[in-house]
Design a protein around this motif. Structure first.
Motif, PDB file in Angstrom:
ATOM      1  N   VAL A   1      45.480  42.292  54.139  1.00  0.00           N
ATOM      2  CA  VAL A   1      45.081  41.089  53.409  1.00  0.00           C
ATOM      3  C   VAL A   1      43.937  41.420  52.458  1.00  0.00           C
ATOM      4  O   VAL A   1      42.946  42.047  52.855  1.00  0.00           O
ATOM      5  N   LEU A   2      44.094  41.002  51.198  1.00  0.00           N
ATOM      6  CA  LEU A   2      43.038  41.149  50.184  1.00  0.00           C
ATOM      7  C   LEU A   2      42.732  39.764  49.628  1.00  0.00           C
ATOM      8  O   LEU A   2      43.621  39.091  49.102  1.00  0.00           O
ATOM      9  N   ILE A   3      41.488  39.342  49.756  1.00  0.00           N
ATOM     10  CA  ILE A   3      41.065  38.009  49.338  1.00  0.00           C
ATOM     11  C   ILE A   3      39.983  38.133  48.269  1.00  0.00           C
ATOM     12  O   ILE A   3      39.151  39.040  48.315  1.00  0.00           O
ATOM     13  N   GLY A   4      40.008  37.224  47.299  1.00  0.00           N
ATOM     14  CA  GLY A   4      38.971  37.225  46.270  1.00  0.00           C
ATOM     15  C   GLY A   4      38.971  35.920  45.503  1.00  0.00           C
ATOM     16  O   GLY A   4      39.998  35.241  45.401  1.00  0.00           O
ATOM     17  N   GLU A   5      37.817  35.581  44.968  1.00  0.00           N
ATOM     18  CA  GLU A   5      37.680  34.380  44.159  1.00  0.00           C
ATOM     19  C   GLU A   5      38.585  34.475  42.936  1.00  0.00           C
ATOM     20  O   GLU A   5      38.976  35.566  42.503  1.00  0.00           O
ATOM     21  N   VAL A   6      38.951  33.328  42.357  1.00  0.00           N
ATOM     22  CA  VAL A   6      39.761  33.301  41.133  1.00  0.00           C
ATOM     23  C   VAL A   6      39.064  34.137  40.054  1.00  0.00           C
ATOM     24  O   VAL A   6      37.869  33.967  39.809  1.00  0.00           O
TER      25      VAL A   6
END
Length: 271
Positions: A47-52
């Motif tokens: 899983v890779l998560i980041g702000e817009v």
């Protein structure tokens, strides 16, 4: 307008995800290493998560470009607003299959056989789902079930879920506890620090053919970082507008007032 004036070979602050312009800040480099580790070690779910606007899609393209095409097959899903059957069809199509089954049961059987055939030929298969926060619970569950496809020694499919910060909330839901337990590699991109942003802007100017002009003053950079909060897409927008402002003044210096004008223009568009 300003491209020829400053001698750029191409526009430096396009917002399209071109890996050539990727600046590997410490957080982006660490994210890339997590992706590579997860796939090479066959961890199953990553899983890779980041702000817009933090550069997830550009990083994804960089990651895919570094996978050996002689060894890896990839399926990139950019539109996750689909049902389970549509998702299965999209994956098979991305893997280059043209005659796909119609029913969900037959699609899963076809998927299993195709993956087994490719694994037997020494291939590895990587499924990447962008904007994964938009997946329905039913499709999340279908993706989890795909991770069950395996031989006695390995998973048939490595799955990368990429998404905005809302993805973290989705994965925390009780309905997805089984999927959550299978996530062995997780990374969250953070925005640029001011020093990282300065290097990022210099990098994009250099890639575009800058020979030292134009240059951003310290106060311009400070204002851009404060307004953008270190998010690359907003930095690009502000730098593009600030460069235009400096060009209109026929100046090689992008100053505080150019940055301030860029912020005002951006706020006017988003108001």
């Amino acid at each position: 307008m300003y491209q020829s004036f400053y001698g750029f070979t191409e526009m430096p602050f396009h917002i399209t995800p071109d890996p050539k312009f990727l600046y590997l800040s410490p957080t982006h480099l660490e994210a890339l290493q997590h992706l590579k580790y997860g796939v090479t070690e066959k961890k199953g779910f990553i899983v890779l998560i980041g702000e817009v606007g933090c550069g997830k899609t550009t990083l994804c393209r960089k990651f895919m470009g570094e996978l050996d095409p002689a060894h890896y097959d990839t399926a990139l899903i950019l539109n996750p607003r689909v049902n389970e059957t549509q998702m299965l069809r999209a994956i098979l199509t991305e893997l280059g299959e043209h005659n796909v089954a119609k029913s969900k049961h037959d699609l899963i059987s076809q998927m299993n056989q195709i993956l087994l055939d490719r694994i037997a030929k020494g291939r590895e298969i990587v499924l990447i789902i962008d904007e994964a926060q938009n997946l329905s619970f039913e499709v999340f569950e279908q993706v989890r079930l795909l991770s069950n496809l395996e031989t006695d020694k390995q998973k048939l499919l490595q799955i990368v879920l990429m998404g905005q910060t809302e993805l973290k909330e989705r994965l925390a839901a009780e309905e997805l506890r089984q999927l959550r337990q299978r996530i062995l590699v997780h990374y969250e991109l953070r925005p640029f620090t001011r020093d990282e942003m300065n290097h990022y802007i210099h990098h994009r100017l250099s890639v575009s053919g800058s020979a030292g002009r134009p240059y951003f003053t310290k106060w311009a950079l400070r204002h851009i970082h404060r307004t953008s909060r270190g998010i690359p897409r907003i930095i690009n927008n502000l730098c593009d507008k600030a460069l235009l402002s400096a060009f209109i003044r026929d100046s090689d210096e992008v100053n505080y007032w150019d940055a301030r004008r860029a912020v005002r223009d951006m706020n006017r568009l988003t108001a």
